[in-house]
Design a protein around this motif. Structure first.
Motif, PDB file in Angstrom:
ATOM      1  N   GLY A   1      -3.611  -4.400   0.327  1.00 26.03           N
ATOM      2  CA  GLY A   1      -2.711  -3.087   0.186  1.00 26.03           C
ATOM      3  C   GLY A   1      -2.829  -2.339  -1.060  1.00 26.03           C
TER       4      GLY A   1
ATOM      5  N   GLN B   1       0.869  -1.148   0.080  1.00 28.68           N
ATOM      6  CA  GLN B   1       0.134  -0.172   0.020  1.00 28.68           C
ATOM      7  C   GLN B   1       0.734   1.248   0.100  1.00 28.68           C
ATOM      8  OE1 GLN B   1      -3.820   0.239   2.332  1.00 28.68           O
ATOM      9  NE2 GLN B   1      -3.238   2.037   3.184  1.00 28.68           N
TER      10      GLN B   1
ATOM     11  N   GLY C   1      -5.840  -0.335  -1.571  1.00 28.96           N
ATOM     12  CA  GLY C   1      -5.623   0.907  -0.585  1.00 28.96           C
ATOM     13  C   GLY C   1      -4.928   1.904  -1.489  1.00 28.96           C
ATOM     14  N   ALA C   2      -3.718   1.614  -2.203  1.00 21.64           N
ATOM     15  CA  ALA C   2      -2.820   2.545  -2.854  1.00 21.64           C
ATOM     16  C   ALA C   2      -3.490   2.958  -3.897  1.00 21.64           C
ATOM     17  CB  ALA C   2      -1.648   1.495  -3.460  1.00 21.64           C
TER      18      ALA C   2
END
Length: 417
Positions: free
Chosen positions: A109, A58, A112-113
């Motif tokens: 992750g 992330q 989310g990035a």
């Protein structure tokens, strides 16, 4: 707070409610992943590796997600990030093997990035000059989701972890469909430079880099909600429930006070001063803990006692001060980012800002942990808390200096002849 919500535009309302759902789904599962893996027989080192890979995937790719939002538009990147969470949490339902769990964690992750910088870039554009107010409401709804997620997750976990992950998967499916049909597209500003050229603009923007270093103090201190506060709360009380009390107090302050705190700061102070004072307050939150720590010994494990309740009081008092500072700092940080950076490259600047912060956190958090190991008890226990106070004072001083010297003022628009 409801009045502030009603004043938002329809797309902003959707993204604010969406943030509640995102945090609800995320905290429904992730706090219990370590317990789930331990129950499957995985070693603590393996569990730590999986969690570290999720965090790395992330934080390391925020810049890619932010740049994508600037170039193809925030809306498709938001939808992509949410859809990736459907797959990620679906993998938690399907697999108990290590490769499956690693794939699910990394994909979580990665989602989310893409999602986080895109949604903030969209809100920055949507909010106009009311960025601080909009992000304060955004934070409140996010805190509600973060509070409800673990409570619902704990209830469902009594049945099965797969049920927890399945509910999260269904929730992200609903959110993705809502974004597809209800979130309007925004015009994408044409980029005069290529990707590397945009990144070059950021790294040569000196006032942004100074701002990022000052603002990184926020993330260094925020991470102490997972280190300094819970470690000290459990040490002095001997009760694991004291850790939960820290999170509840912090979240409740954020939910009940965020909008009021932002409105008061907006009415009385500049954005820069609000951010600077907020950073200082976050550091000051460690003062009562540091003052009490040398005089409070490590408590034996057991149930709540009167002595344990008194011993944890400085920690909870510090948490309240810290949470007020956090509520002051975050909205004005988001409000100032396009000013020290660029509205046209809001996602890229957000990605770089978080990348700088992640690098600083990677240095400061292990260092603070090392100080706790070095001074586990006794007269030197105040040292890590003094360092944390210093981080808050330093970050606040940097932002205050930028405010005083005009480095947080908007640049005049270029004129043509």
């Amino acid at each position: 707070m409801l009045r502030a919500f009603r004043e938002l535009t329809l797309p902003a309302r959707l993204l604010v409610v969406n943030q509640l759902g995102i945090n609800l789904g995320f905290y429904l599962v992730l706090p219990f992943l370590a317990t789930h893996m331990a129950g499957l027989g995985y070693a603590a080192a393996t569990i730590g590796l999986v969690l570290a890979l999720r965090n790395l995937s992330q934080q390391g790719l925020f810049l890619i997600g932010g740049s994508a939002a600037d170039r193809i538009g925030a809306r498709p990147v938001i939808i992509l990030g949410c859809a990736m969470r459907i797959v990620a949490f679906g993998l938690f339902v399907l697999f108990d093997s290590l490769p499956g769990l690693v794939a699910a964690a990394v994909l979580t992750g990665l989602a989310g990035a893409f999602f986080n910088p895109a949604v903030r870039a969209y809100l920055m554009q949507e909010a106009g000059d009311r960025r601080a107010e909009v992000f304060s409401v955004f934070n409140v709804f996010g805190n509600v989701g973060a509070l409800l997620g673990p409570l619902l997750g704990a209830a469902l976990l009594s049945v099965d972890f797969r049920l927890v992950a399945g509910v999260a998967c269904a929730l992200f499916t609903l959110l993705t469909v809502a974004q597809l049909f209800a979130l309007p597209a925004r015009a994408v500003e044409p980029q005069e430079r290529g990707l590397l050229g945009s990144w070059g603009e950021v790294v040569t923007n000196r006032r942004f880099l100074v701002f990022a270093l000052g603002g990184a103090g926020y993330f260094s201190l925020f991470n102490q909600l997972y280190l300094a506060f819970p470690v000290e709360a459990q040490r002095v009380s001997g009760v694991a429930g004291a850790v939960s009390a820290v999170f509840v107090v912090s979240t409740v302050v954020g939910i009940t006070g965020q909008v009021r705190i932002t409105a008061w700061c907006k009415a009385h102070w500049t954005d820069g001063r609000s951010m600077a004072v907020g950073l200082v307050l976050m550091g000051v939150g460690f003062v009562p803990i540091g003052l009490a720590a040398p005089f409070v010994g490590t408590a034996a494990a057991g149930g709540w006692t009167t002595a344990g309740s008194l011993a944890v009081t400085p920690v909870l008092l510090g948490t309240v001060v810290f949470a007020v500072g956090q509520a002051m700092t975050n909205p004005f940080t988001m409000a100032l980012l396009p000013t020290v950076g660029s509205r046209a490259l809001a996602g890229t600047y957000y990605g770089w800002f978080y990348l700088v912060a992640a690098a600083v956190v990677a240095i400061t958090t292990p260092a603070i942990g090392g100080l706790f190991d070095r001074f586990p008890d006794g007269t030197g226990r105040w040292v890590p808390f003094a360092v944390l106070l210093g981080i808050g004072l330093t970050g606040g001083a940097v932002i205050a200096w930028m405010q005083r010297t005009g480095r947080l003022a908007a640049r005049p628009a270029p004129t043509s002849t």
